[in-house]
Design a protein around this motif. Sequence first.
Motif, short mmCIF file in Angstrom:
data_model
loop_
_atom_site.label_atom_id
_atom_site.label_comp_id
_atom_site.label_asym_id
_atom_site.label_seq_id
_atom_site.Cartn_x
_atom_site.Cartn_y
_atom_site.Cartn_z
N ALA A 147 0.84 -1.19 0.00
CA ALA A 147 0.00 0.00 0.00
C ALA A 147 0.88 1.25 0.00
CB ALA A 147 -0.92 0.01 1.22
N PHE A 148 0.47 2.24 -0.78
CA PHE A 148 1.13 3.54 -0.78
C PHE A 148 0.25 4.52 -0.01
CE2 PHE A 148 2.70 1.44 -4.59
CZ PHE A 148 4.05 1.68 -4.51
N HIS A 149 0.90 5.45 0.67
CA HIS A 149 0.19 6.45 1.48
C HIS A 149 0.58 7.84 0.98
CE1 HIS A 149 -0.67 2.95 3.91
NE2 HIS A 149 0.62 2.70 3.94
N PRO A 150 -0.03 8.26 -0.14
CA PRO A 150 0.45 9.45 -0.86
C PRO A 150 0.25 10.76 -0.13
CG PRO A 150 -1.60 8.63 -1.82
CD PRO A 150 -1.15 7.60 -0.84
N ALA A 151 -0.60 10.80 0.88
CA ALA A 151 -0.81 12.05 1.61
C ALA A 151 0.47 12.53 2.29
CB ALA A 151 -1.92 11.88 2.65
N TYR A 152 1.43 11.60 2.47
CA TYR A 152 2.66 11.96 3.17
C TYR A 152 3.81 12.29 2.23
CZ TYR A 152 0.40 10.55 7.46
OH TYR A 152 -0.46 10.48 8.53
N TRP A 153 3.54 12.32 0.92
CA TRP A 153 4.64 12.61 -0.01
C TRP A 153 5.35 13.90 0.34
CZ3 TRP A 153 8.07 10.74 -3.07
CH2 TRP A 153 8.81 11.60 -3.88
N ASP A 154 4.59 14.96 0.59
CA ASP A 154 5.20 16.27 0.87
C ASP A 154 4.99 16.69 2.32
OD1 ASP A 154 2.49 16.65 0.65
OD2 ASP A 154 2.59 18.21 -0.87
N ARG A 155 4.85 15.70 3.20
CA ARG A 155 4.70 15.99 4.63
C ARG A 155 5.81 15.31 5.41
NH1 ARG A 155 -1.29 14.19 6.13
NH2 ARG A 155 -0.46 14.59 8.23
N ALA A 156 6.51 16.08 6.21
CA ALA A 156 7.56 15.51 7.05
C ALA A 156 6.94 14.63 8.13
CB ALA A 156 8.38 16.63 7.69
N VAL A 157 7.62 13.55 8.47
CA VAL A 157 7.16 12.63 9.52
C VAL A 157 8.33 12.37 10.46
CG1 VAL A 157 6.34 10.30 10.03
CG2 VAL A 157 5.44 11.53 8.04
N ARG A 158 8.14 12.66 11.72
CA ARG A 158 9.18 12.37 12.71
C ARG A 158 9.41 10.86 12.75
NH1 ARG A 158 6.86 14.60 16.50
NH2 ARG A 158 6.15 12.81 17.74
N ASN A 159 10.66 10.44 12.70
CA ASN A 159 10.95 9.01 12.60
C ASN A 159 12.27 8.67 13.27
OD1 ASN A 159 13.21 8.71 10.36
ND2 ASN A 159 11.83 10.34 9.70
N GLY A 160 12.53 7.37 13.41
CA GLY A 160 13.70 6.90 14.13
C GLY A 160 14.92 6.62 13.28
N PRO A 181 1.63 9.49 15.22
CA PRO A 181 0.53 8.73 14.61
C PRO A 181 0.41 9.04 13.12
CG PRO A 181 -0.16 9.80 16.64
CD PRO A 181 1.18 10.37 16.31
N LEU A 182 0.11 8.00 12.33
CA LEU A 182 -0.07 8.16 10.89
C LEU A 182 -1.50 7.81 10.51
CD1 LEU A 182 3.17 6.51 9.43
CD2 LEU A 182 2.75 8.93 9.92
N GLU A 183 -2.06 8.55 9.60
CA GLU A 183 -3.35 8.23 9.01
C GLU A 183 -3.08 7.55 7.67
OE1 GLU A 183 -5.75 11.70 8.75
OE2 GLU A 183 -5.62 12.14 10.91
N LEU A 184 -3.35 6.28 7.59
CA LEU A 184 -2.95 5.51 6.43
C LEU A 184 -3.94 5.58 5.27
CD1 LEU A 184 -1.39 2.40 8.14
CD2 LEU A 184 -0.35 4.59 7.50
N ASP A 185 -5.09 6.17 5.49
CA ASP A 185 -6.03 6.42 4.40
C ASP A 185 -6.05 7.91 4.08
OD1 ASP A 185 -6.92 3.77 4.06
OD2 ASP A 185 -8.17 3.97 5.85
N PRO A 186 -6.13 8.28 2.82
CA PRO A 186 -6.31 7.40 1.67
C PRO A 186 -5.04 6.63 1.35
CG PRO A 186 -5.93 9.64 0.92
CD PRO A 186 -6.04 9.70 2.41
N GLN A 187 -5.20 5.47 0.74
CA GLN A 187 -4.07 4.67 0.32
C GLN A 187 -4.32 4.12 -1.07
OE1 GLN A 187 -4.20 0.40 2.17
NE2 GLN A 187 -4.66 1.85 3.83
N ILE A 188 -3.23 3.76 -1.73
CA ILE A 188 -3.31 3.21 -3.08
C ILE A 188 -2.73 1.80 -3.05
CG2 ILE A 188 -2.51 3.42 -5.47
CD1 ILE A 188 -2.24 6.43 -5.00
#
Length: 234
Positions: A156-169, A203-210
């Motif tokens: 699954a792809f989660h395109p809403a995050y393409w141009d959104r930074a996500v804090r990660n490890g 937290p991530l919102e995984l929808d919409p997804q492709i």
Amino acid sequence: MMNCVYFDSAVPDDERRRRLFDGQLFVFSPRPTTLALAEHGRRMLEAAFGGIDPQLAHRELPVERFVEILAELKPRFIHDPKSKVLIQAMLGDFGCDLAQTYFDVPRMRTAAPHDYLTAGIAYAFHPHRDTWYSAPMCQLNWWFPIYDVDAENGMAFHPAYWDRAVRNGSRDYNYYAWNAEGRKSAAQQIKTDTRKQPKAEEPLELDPQIRIVGRPGSVIAFSAAQMHSTVPNI
């Protein structure tokens, strides 16, 4: 941003890369060069499982034996000289400049059904960008199924995050240590996976997804910066 999926696009490689680096997805129907690589992997799989259908091996083998087979097979497929020849032929077929294109060795992914095996050698990947795993920012992924897939056992792809930074490890991830220890210990991770991997720290919102469902040898091309995850195989 607008997310587009291009099917069997004939745009030249430079324009395709520009669009991929802009967050778009490209999907291609099976063609002789991709089918050759898929069939190469399938032949190696079926030989390794010795007459047992690899897709149904979970019904016949204890999980420890399943892991043992894949632990021997996967590195052999990755480093098989024929795999590299077939990849080069595929890239040339897609119009890549072979004098300027670098490719990695192919990785064979496993998605075992239900809770038979979701760790280690068949790790069900959480939502992530490959760039968190030290992939170069210029990396493009070419993903295709060896066997039929459907919407409940692929990616699954989660395109809403393409141009959104996500804090990660990713700050704690060491690729050198992963190659030296993490890959080698995959076969020991059966019930749970204790290897340290970069994950989202919010937290991530995984929808919409492709979810793109293709036939063996069909290709999904995407940037290593795309947020994607394993779809649990039910």
